[in-house]
Motif scaffolding. Structure first.
Motif, PDB file in Angstrom:
ATOM      1  N   ILE A 241       0.835  -1.198   0.000  1.00  0.00           N
ATOM      2  CA  ILE A 241       0.000   0.000   0.000  1.00  0.00           C
ATOM      3  C   ILE A 241       0.868   1.246   0.000  1.00  0.00           C
ATOM      4  O   ILE A 241       1.853   1.337   0.738  1.00  0.00           O
ATOM      5  CB  ILE A 241      -0.929   0.003   1.228  1.00  0.00           C
ATOM      6  CG1 ILE A 241      -1.858  -1.208   1.185  1.00  0.00           C
ATOM      7  CG2 ILE A 241      -1.755   1.267   1.285  1.00  0.00           C
ATOM      8  CD1 ILE A 241      -2.800  -1.287   2.353  1.00  0.00           C
ATOM      9  N   SER A 242       0.498   2.193  -0.803  1.00  0.00           N
ATOM     10  CA  SER A 242       1.244   3.445  -0.878  1.00  0.00           C
ATOM     11  C   SER A 242       1.091   4.233   0.416  1.00  0.00           C
ATOM     12  O   SER A 242       0.132   4.043   1.181  1.00  0.00           O
ATOM     13  CB  SER A 242       0.748   4.293  -2.051  1.00  0.00           C
ATOM     14  OG  SER A 242      -0.560   4.782  -1.795  1.00  0.00           O
ATOM     15  N   HIS A 243       2.028   5.123   0.628  1.00  0.00           N
ATOM     16  CA  HIS A 243       1.970   5.978   1.812  1.00  0.00           C
ATOM     17  C   HIS A 243       0.701   6.816   1.797  1.00  0.00           C
ATOM     18  O   HIS A 243       0.061   7.024   2.847  1.00  0.00           O
ATOM     19  CB  HIS A 243       3.208   6.881   1.855  1.00  0.00           C
ATOM     20  CG  HIS A 243       3.229   7.817   3.021  1.00  0.00           C
ATOM     21  ND1 HIS A 243       3.364   7.384   4.320  1.00  0.00           N
ATOM     22  CD2 HIS A 243       3.112   9.186   3.070  1.00  0.00           C
ATOM     23  CE1 HIS A 243       3.350   8.442   5.131  1.00  0.00           C
ATOM     24  NE2 HIS A 243       3.194   9.534   4.406  1.00  0.00           N
ATOM     25  N   LYS A 247      -2.346   6.915   4.622  1.00  0.00           N
ATOM     26  CA  LYS A 247      -2.820   8.151   5.236  1.00  0.00           C
ATOM     27  C   LYS A 247      -4.325   8.307   5.066  1.00  0.00           C
ATOM     28  O   LYS A 247      -5.032   8.755   5.975  1.00  0.00           O
ATOM     29  CB  LYS A 247      -2.088   9.349   4.626  1.00  0.00           C
ATOM     30  CG  LYS A 247      -0.629   9.469   5.047  1.00  0.00           C
ATOM     31  CD  LYS A 247       0.045  10.672   4.407  1.00  0.00           C
ATOM     32  CE  LYS A 247      -0.577  11.982   4.856  1.00  0.00           C
ATOM     33  NZ  LYS A 247       0.142  13.158   4.289  1.00  0.00           N
ATOM     34  N   SER A 248      -4.828   7.929   3.879  1.00  0.00           N
ATOM     35  CA  SER A 248      -6.265   8.042   3.622  1.00  0.00           C
ATOM     36  C   SER A 248      -7.063   7.098   4.518  1.00  0.00           C
ATOM     37  O   SER A 248      -8.111   7.475   5.050  1.00  0.00           O
ATOM     38  CB  SER A 248      -6.568   7.745   2.149  1.00  0.00           C
ATOM     39  OG  SER A 248      -6.032   8.738   1.309  1.00  0.00           O
ATOM     40  N   LEU A 249      -6.568   5.867   4.689  1.00  0.00           N
ATOM     41  CA  LEU A 249      -7.264   4.912   5.546  1.00  0.00           C
ATOM     42  C   LEU A 249      -7.292   5.400   6.993  1.00  0.00           C
ATOM     43  O   LEU A 249      -8.292   5.231   7.699  1.00  0.00           O
ATOM     44  CB  LEU A 249      -6.586   3.541   5.471  1.00  0.00           C
ATOM     45  CG  LEU A 249      -6.776   2.769   4.169  1.00  0.00           C
ATOM     46  CD1 LEU A 249      -5.904   1.511   4.159  1.00  0.00           C
ATOM     47  CD2 LEU A 249      -8.235   2.380   3.960  1.00  0.00           C
ATOM     48  N   LYS A 256      -5.238   2.119  11.050  1.00  0.00           N
ATOM     49  CA  LYS A 256      -3.792   2.147  10.939  1.00  0.00           C
ATOM     50  C   LYS A 256      -3.348   0.864  10.249  1.00  0.00           C
ATOM     51  O   LYS A 256      -3.675  -0.237  10.687  1.00  0.00           O
ATOM     52  CB  LYS A 256      -3.140   2.268  12.315  1.00  0.00           C
ATOM     53  CG  LYS A 256      -1.619   2.425  12.244  1.00  0.00           C
ATOM     54  CD  LYS A 256      -1.042   2.725  13.618  1.00  0.00           C
ATOM     55  CE  LYS A 256       0.464   2.947  13.531  1.00  0.00           C
ATOM     56  NZ  LYS A 256       1.042   3.293  14.856  1.00  0.00           N
ATOM     57  N   THR A 257      -2.589   1.001   9.167  1.00  0.00           N
ATOM     58  CA  THR A 257      -2.199  -0.147   8.352  1.00  0.00           C
ATOM     59  C   THR A 257      -0.956  -0.826   8.917  1.00  0.00           C
ATOM     60  O   THR A 257       0.052  -0.175   9.200  1.00  0.00           O
ATOM     61  CB  THR A 257      -1.926   0.290   6.904  1.00  0.00           C
ATOM     62  OG1 THR A 257      -3.083   0.950   6.382  1.00  0.00           O
ATOM     63  CG2 THR A 257      -1.606  -0.903   6.028  1.00  0.00           C
ATOM     64  N   LEU A 258      -1.049  -2.144   9.082  1.00  0.00           N
ATOM     65  CA  LEU A 258       0.081  -2.971   9.496  1.00  0.00           C
ATOM     66  C   LEU A 258       0.361  -3.952   8.361  1.00  0.00           C
ATOM     67  O   LEU A 258      -0.540  -4.681   7.936  1.00  0.00           O
ATOM     68  CB  LEU A 258      -0.242  -3.739  10.777  1.00  0.00           C
ATOM     69  CG  LEU A 258      -0.716  -2.913  11.975  1.00  0.00           C
ATOM     70  CD1 LEU A 258      -1.111  -3.838  13.125  1.00  0.00           C
ATOM     71  CD2 LEU A 258       0.359  -1.934  12.420  1.00  0.00           C
ATOM     72  N   CYS A 259       1.578  -3.977   7.870  1.00  0.00           N
ATOM     73  CA  CYS A 259       1.908  -4.810   6.709  1.00  0.00           C
ATOM     74  C   CYS A 259       2.765  -6.011   7.106  1.00  0.00           C
ATOM     75  O   CYS A 259       3.590  -5.930   8.013  1.00  0.00           O
ATOM     76  CB  CYS A 259       2.648  -3.988   5.659  1.00  0.00           C
ATOM     77  SG  CYS A 259       1.652  -2.665   4.927  1.00  0.00           S
ATOM     78  N   TYR A 260       2.549  -7.122   6.407  1.00  0.00           N
ATOM     79  CA  TYR A 260       3.378  -8.308   6.598  1.00  0.00           C
ATOM     80  C   TYR A 260       3.794  -8.837   5.236  1.00  0.00           C
ATOM     81  O   TYR A 260       3.162  -8.545   4.217  1.00  0.00           O
ATOM     82  CB  TYR A 260       2.613  -9.384   7.387  1.00  0.00           C
ATOM     83  CG  TYR A 260       1.451 -10.004   6.634  1.00  0.00           C
ATOM     84  CD1 TYR A 260       1.614 -11.155   5.859  1.00  0.00           C
ATOM     85  CD2 TYR A 260       0.180  -9.442   6.694  1.00  0.00           C
ATOM     86  CE1 TYR A 260       0.557 -11.719   5.168  1.00  0.00           C
ATOM     87  CE2 TYR A 260      -0.893  -9.997   6.008  1.00  0.00           C
ATOM     88  CZ  TYR A 260      -0.699 -11.130   5.246  1.00  0.00           C
ATOM     89  OH  TYR A 260      -1.744 -11.687   4.550  1.00  0.00           O
TER      90      TYR A 260
END
Length: 294
Positions: A241-243, A247-249, A256-260
């Motif tokens: 996901i782009s920065h 920010k939009s989410l 708050k996006t957590l990536c794996y």
């Protein structure tokens, strides 16, 4: 995602059972059918497979286009209409007949032992595993149950089927029309969902950020306040996901996006990520017990 990257507030809330998990088709995908090969389909894949019954042409082009462009609710509605009385049988052939066995991910989520889990899935894979681990202290409720709101104040464990289940096909929420009808007829459940958003920390697992599920479930929540002034909910994803999207989410959904790292097509990286979370939560609960700080 490494173990130390799990946010402390999220770990704390799960440890204190002040968190709610929302599980989507990405969790069900970790189950296997009796043949050892078949996996439950994710929503878009399910629709693509369902559309294959009807050759692509002038009369069906809009369905294929809707799936390709992410308009999944309308695509599902149109396919349901075309299947007519065969729709329920087709659903069961994909979600029930393979006799899915829960995977390690289902076990880990159950072991994390949040008091409430919202399931967006029609299958009963997770609740079967959770009932096995948590024994008789678990109740399964459908959004349409008149007493569904008891999860807010009761101290038992609950799996809440946000879209219903295949035991009662008439109550399944699968299309644009189904959502609209349910929001009016079963508004009590959606009020309870909104209340839970205000009082608990949510962790979305196995859901897509573009899924209508996520957007529709959060659309009534007022997130107009400064996102830095209120605690966020959390969205776990493997997508790059782009920065700007992150920010939009956060701004529009308080997510708050957590990536794996998914590692492979079966997302084995999600299992190791939840294993890390389980380790963190177990440690936090041990400290709570040691300090008598429940």
């Amino acid at each position: 995602m490494m173990q130390e990257n799990w946010p402390d507030p999220l770990v704390r809330d799960i440890a204190r059972r002040r968190a709610i998990f929302v599980i989507g088709s990405g969790v069900s995908r970790h189950a296997l059918g009796m043949d050892g090969i078949t996996r439950p389909p994710v929503w878009k894949g399910f629709l693509n497979d369902a559309a294959k019954r009807f050759p692509r042409g002038p009369e069906t082009e809009h369905i294929y286009n809707a799936i390709e462009h992410g308009d999944l609710l309308h695509a599902c509605e149109w396919l349901k209409n075309r299947y007519d009385e065969d729709w329920t049988a087709y659903l069961r052939s994909r979600f029930v007949d393979p006799r899915y066995t829960p995977g390690k991910l289902h076990e880990l989520i159950a072991l994390l032992d949040t008091r409430v889990v919202f399931s967006l899935n029609f299958d009963d894979i997770y609740e079967n595993k959770s009932r096995e681990i948590n024994e008789a202290s678990q109740f399964t409720k459908n959004y349409s149950d008149p007493d569904v709101c008891e999860f807010l104040r009761n101290d038992a464990r609950y799996v809440v089927k946000v879209h219903g289940n295949l035991a009662s096909p008439a109550t399944l929420i699968f299309t644009q029309e189904d959502y609209a009808r349910a929001r009016i007829k079963h508004s009590l459940f959606y009020s309870a969902f909104d209340a839970a958003l205000m009082t608990h920390t949510f962790l979305f697992i196995g859901c897509g950020y573009g899924d209508p599920d996520v957007n529709l479930l959060l659309e009534n929540q007022a997130f107009s306040a400064d996102p830095n002034s209120i605690n966020p909910h959390y969205f776990l994803t493997s997508d790059n996901i782009s920065h700007d999207m992150k920010k939009s989410l956060r701004k529009n959904r308080n997510l708050k996006t957590l990536c794996y790292d998914k590692i492979d097509d079966n997302h084995s990286g999600l299992v190791s990520t939840i294993e890390c979370l389980y380790s963190r939560v177990t440690e936090a609960r041990s400290l709570l017990l040691e300090n008598n700080n429940w």
